[in-house]
Enzyme design. Structure first.
Site, PDB file in Angstrom:
ATOM      1  N   GLY A 277       0.725  -1.309  -0.046  1.00 47.71           N
ATOM      2  CA  GLY A 277       0.001  -0.043   0.022  1.00 47.71           C
ATOM      3  C   GLY A 277       1.004   1.346   0.074  1.00 47.71           C
ATOM      4  O   GLY A 277       0.438   2.448  -0.189  1.00 47.71           O
TER       5      GLY A 277
ATOM      6  N   PRO B 229       4.215  -5.010  -0.919  1.00 44.78           N
ATOM      7  CA  PRO B 229       4.291  -3.908  -1.899  1.00 44.78           C
ATOM      8  C   PRO B 229       4.385  -4.287  -3.499  1.00 44.78           C
ATOM      9  O   PRO B 229       4.710  -5.239  -3.825  1.00 44.78           O
ATOM     10  CB  PRO B 229       5.598  -3.136  -1.676  1.00 44.78           C
ATOM     11  CG  PRO B 229       6.719  -4.319  -1.377  1.00 44.78           C
ATOM     12  CD  PRO B 229       5.627  -5.316  -0.753  1.00 44.78           C
TER      13      PRO B 229
ATOM     14  N   ARG C  49       2.950  -1.250  -6.136  1.00 45.78           N
ATOM     15  CA  ARG C  49       3.329  -0.034  -6.689  1.00 45.78           C
ATOM     16  C   ARG C  49       4.619   0.740  -6.331  1.00 45.78           C
ATOM     17  O   ARG C  49       5.253   0.995  -7.344  1.00 45.78           O
ATOM     18  CB  ARG C  49       1.938   1.082  -6.321  1.00 45.78           C
ATOM     19  CG  ARG C  49       1.957   2.434  -6.965  1.00 45.78           C
ATOM     20  CD  ARG C  49       1.053   3.410  -6.416  1.00 45.78           C
ATOM     21  NE  ARG C  49      -0.318   2.603  -5.751  1.00 45.78           N
ATOM     22  CZ  ARG C  49      -1.120   2.989  -6.560  1.00 45.78           C
ATOM     23  NH1 ARG C  49      -1.355   3.390  -7.866  1.00 45.78           N
ATOM     24  NH2 ARG C  49      -2.313   2.068  -6.111  1.00 45.78           N
TER      25      ARG C  49
ATOM     26  N   ARG D  12      -6.178   4.000 -15.243  1.00 40.89           N
ATOM     27  CA  ARG D  12      -6.093   4.430 -14.156  1.00 40.89           C
ATOM     28  C   ARG D  12      -6.802   5.792 -14.030  1.00 40.89           C
ATOM     29  O   ARG D  12      -7.685   6.242 -13.387  1.00 40.89           O
ATOM     30  CB  ARG D  12      -4.861   4.521 -13.407  1.00 40.89           C
ATOM     31  CG  ARG D  12      -4.044   3.301 -13.220  1.00 40.89           C
ATOM     32  CD  ARG D  12      -2.836   3.464 -12.463  1.00 40.89           C
ATOM     33  NE  ARG D  12      -2.987   3.725 -11.122  1.00 40.89           N
ATOM     34  CZ  ARG D  12      -2.975   4.988 -10.468  1.00 40.89           C
ATOM     35  NH1 ARG D  12      -2.570   5.886 -11.249  1.00 40.89           N
ATOM     36  NH2 ARG D  12      -3.512   5.027  -9.249  1.00 40.89           N
TER      37      ARG D  12
ATOM     38  N   CYS E 131     -13.850   4.871 -28.201  1.00 43.97           N
ATOM     39  CA  CYS E 131     -14.929   5.443 -28.283  1.00 43.97           C
ATOM     40  C   CYS E 131     -15.821   5.694 -27.241  1.00 43.97           C
ATOM     41  O   CYS E 131     -16.862   5.133 -26.826  1.00 43.97           O
ATOM     42  CB  CYS E 131     -15.979   4.876 -29.448  1.00 43.97           C
ATOM     43  SG  CYS E 131     -14.885   4.695 -30.950  1.00 43.97           S
ATOM     44  N   GLU E 132     -15.081   6.471 -26.112  1.00 43.77           N
ATOM     45  CA  GLU E 132     -15.829   6.796 -24.900  1.00 43.77           C
ATOM     46  C   GLU E 132     -15.529   8.118 -24.555  1.00 43.77           C
ATOM     47  O   GLU E 132     -14.213   8.450 -24.633  1.00 43.77           O
ATOM     48  CB  GLU E 132     -15.325   5.655 -23.765  1.00 43.77           C
ATOM     49  CG  GLU E 132     -15.715   4.400 -24.307  1.00 43.77           C
ATOM     50  CD  GLU E 132     -16.368   3.593 -23.090  1.00 43.77           C
ATOM     51  OE1 GLU E 132     -16.971   4.396 -22.373  1.00 43.77           O
ATOM     52  OE2 GLU E 132     -16.484   2.437 -23.370  1.00 43.77           O
TER      53      GLU E 132
END
Ligand code: LLP
Length: 430
Positions: A245, A284, A286, A324, A355-356
């Site tokens: 975290g 861990p 990230r 993200r 296409c969003e």
């Protein structure tokens, strides 16, 4: 302060962006875009910073595979001595394929299937982090049937607010994760009596991208209070797993350092007469790989608004490549690879071709852009490629590892045909 948030990023005299000394324009030329580029050095130095912060204190770093599960990254972490935190049978197989040591694997996750538990026991993994009474019963039954003893920890939910994005907060009582800490003693008692289970630890994980150490210390305190109860019942543990975290700097965050994190938990654990003798496990993800990676993308078109509306820079990476920003509204730094120091600056929406309307990589970025420019999205080594999809039948990006000035393709770009290669047209439709 260095405007580039990580030490392994730099610029040449004429302002070209470098990753671990390699010009990113060269990577784009050689391998195309969009491409994820990772620096081996950066991963290794993050691992060492964390491991060294423990000094002689016994510990095990179990890399959270979900952050980036490329075989090359797993292999290099395994060589450094890392264990692995996995959440699926797929991740188990990946880690074993990359040469990870089974006894250093911990298996987390609320929904382990039977076949996944069987594979984990057959491989001889170090610990199953159990998240419910129903899972504990299932593991016991499977171990019995296989004639094995399953090593288990209970993942407890300490009800601590990690003060992070609600989607990545896991240690509150309303989250689906873990066993409410007040229910844990009864379940530990049951597990300790079960001949098919070996109670080896306690586990907790309260959330991701934490930028303050206080929730880590609070969670450790609560885990130790539970340990006290278990000691009174004569239940002996072999490790304490305090989860992952630790946050990273994406733009202007000031996360704790590896040393801050380790000291915060060690100070609490080592003040406890029994816990001080137990190895501390951390999970861990990230922190180890996030800063090491960039997503390299090229501007396809500029669509400046003629009056006062939004101006769009349409790049060749999209929400399917890097979810993200679309999923969590994450703000990730975007750096020009070859800047135009005297070019006119404008405010751009950095968007992809999907296409969003939610397909954006960055909002309102002040940049001097031209068509065909290269951009690097920073901090993309974690939860980038591992969350990528093939939406809009877009092959996922290539992945390149920079190691000692050399570029190694660690996953080629997915060719379009591979995306339907496993699809079947029933004979009567042909
Ligand atoms: N251990 C467990 C049980 C976890 O669930 C996680 C992450 C970790 C360790 C590693 O956490 P880290 O050290 O990487 O923060 N996709 C989101 C992050 C999801 C994290 C899920 N669990 C994002 O892109 O921000």
């Amino acid at each position: 302060m260095n405007p580039l948030p990580y030490a392994h990023l730099g610029r040449t005299a004429d302002n070209e962006l470098l990753l671990d000394g390699v010009p990113l324009s060269r990577v784009a030329e050689d391998f195309g875009t969009p491409t994820y580029v990772y620096a081996r050095n950066a991963i290794e130095s993050a691992y060492r910073a964390l491991s060294n912060a423990f000094g002689d204190r016994s510990h095990q770093i179990c890399y959270a595979v979900k952050a980036n599960s490329n075989q090359a990254i797993l292999a290099l972490l395994a060589r450094l001595g890392a264990g692995f935190d996995i959440v699926s049978g797929g991740e188990l197989a990946r880690v074993l394929a990359a040469g990870g040591a089974p006894h250093k694997i911990v298996f987390s996750g609320v929904g382990k299937r039977r076949d996944e538990i069987e594979a984990a026991l057959a491989a001889g993994i170090g610990c199953l982090n159990v998240e419910s009474a129903a899972e504990l019963a299932r593991i016991s039954g499977i171990a019995h049937a296989m004639g094995r003893i399953a090593p288990i920890s209970l993942r407890v939910n300490p009800d601590v607010d990690a003060k992070t994005h609600p989607y990545i907060s896991t240690g509150l009582k309303d989250n689906k994760f873990g066993i409410p800490i007040e229910h844990a003693p009864a379940l530990y008692r049951q597990a300790a009596r079960d001949p098919h289970l070996d109670v080896v630890g306690i586990d907790c994980h309260i959330g991701s991208q934490l930028t303050d150490v206080t929730p880590f210390s609070d969670a450790a305190q609560r885990v130790l209070a539970l340990l006290d109860q278990l000691v009174l019942e004569g239940i002996e543990l072999k490790h304490l797993d305090l989860g992952g975290g630790l946050g990273i700097r994406y733009t202007d965050e000031t996360p704790p350092t590896a040393t801050d994190w380790v000291h915060a938990v060690v100070n609490i654990v080592d003040a406890h007469p029994i816990a001080r003798h137990l190895p501390i496990y951390l999970e861990p993800g990230r922190f180890l790989v996030g800063p090491a990676g960039v997503l390299l993308t090229r501007v396809e078109y500029l669509k400046p608004h003629p009056t006062d509306g939004k101006s769009f820079a349409i790049v060749d990476a999209a929400m399917n490549d890097l979810m993200r920003p679309a999923l969590y509204s994450s703000v990730m730094a975007i750096e020009p690879v070859t800047p135009h120091p005297n070019g006119p600056t404008a405010t751009w929406e950095i968007v992809g071709p999907v296409c969003e309307t939610g397909d954006f990589l960055g909002h309102a970025r002040n940049l001097a852009l031209q068509q065909d420019d290269l951009l690097a999205i920073l901090g993309a080594g974690a939860y980038g490629f591992s969350m990528a999809s093939n939406y809009n039948t877009r092959g996922r990006p290539a992945e390149v590892l920079i190691d000692n000035g050399q570029c190694h393709v660690v996953r080629p770009r997915e060719p379009a045909e591979s995306l339907w290669a496993n699809e079947i047209i029933p004979a009567h439709l042909l």
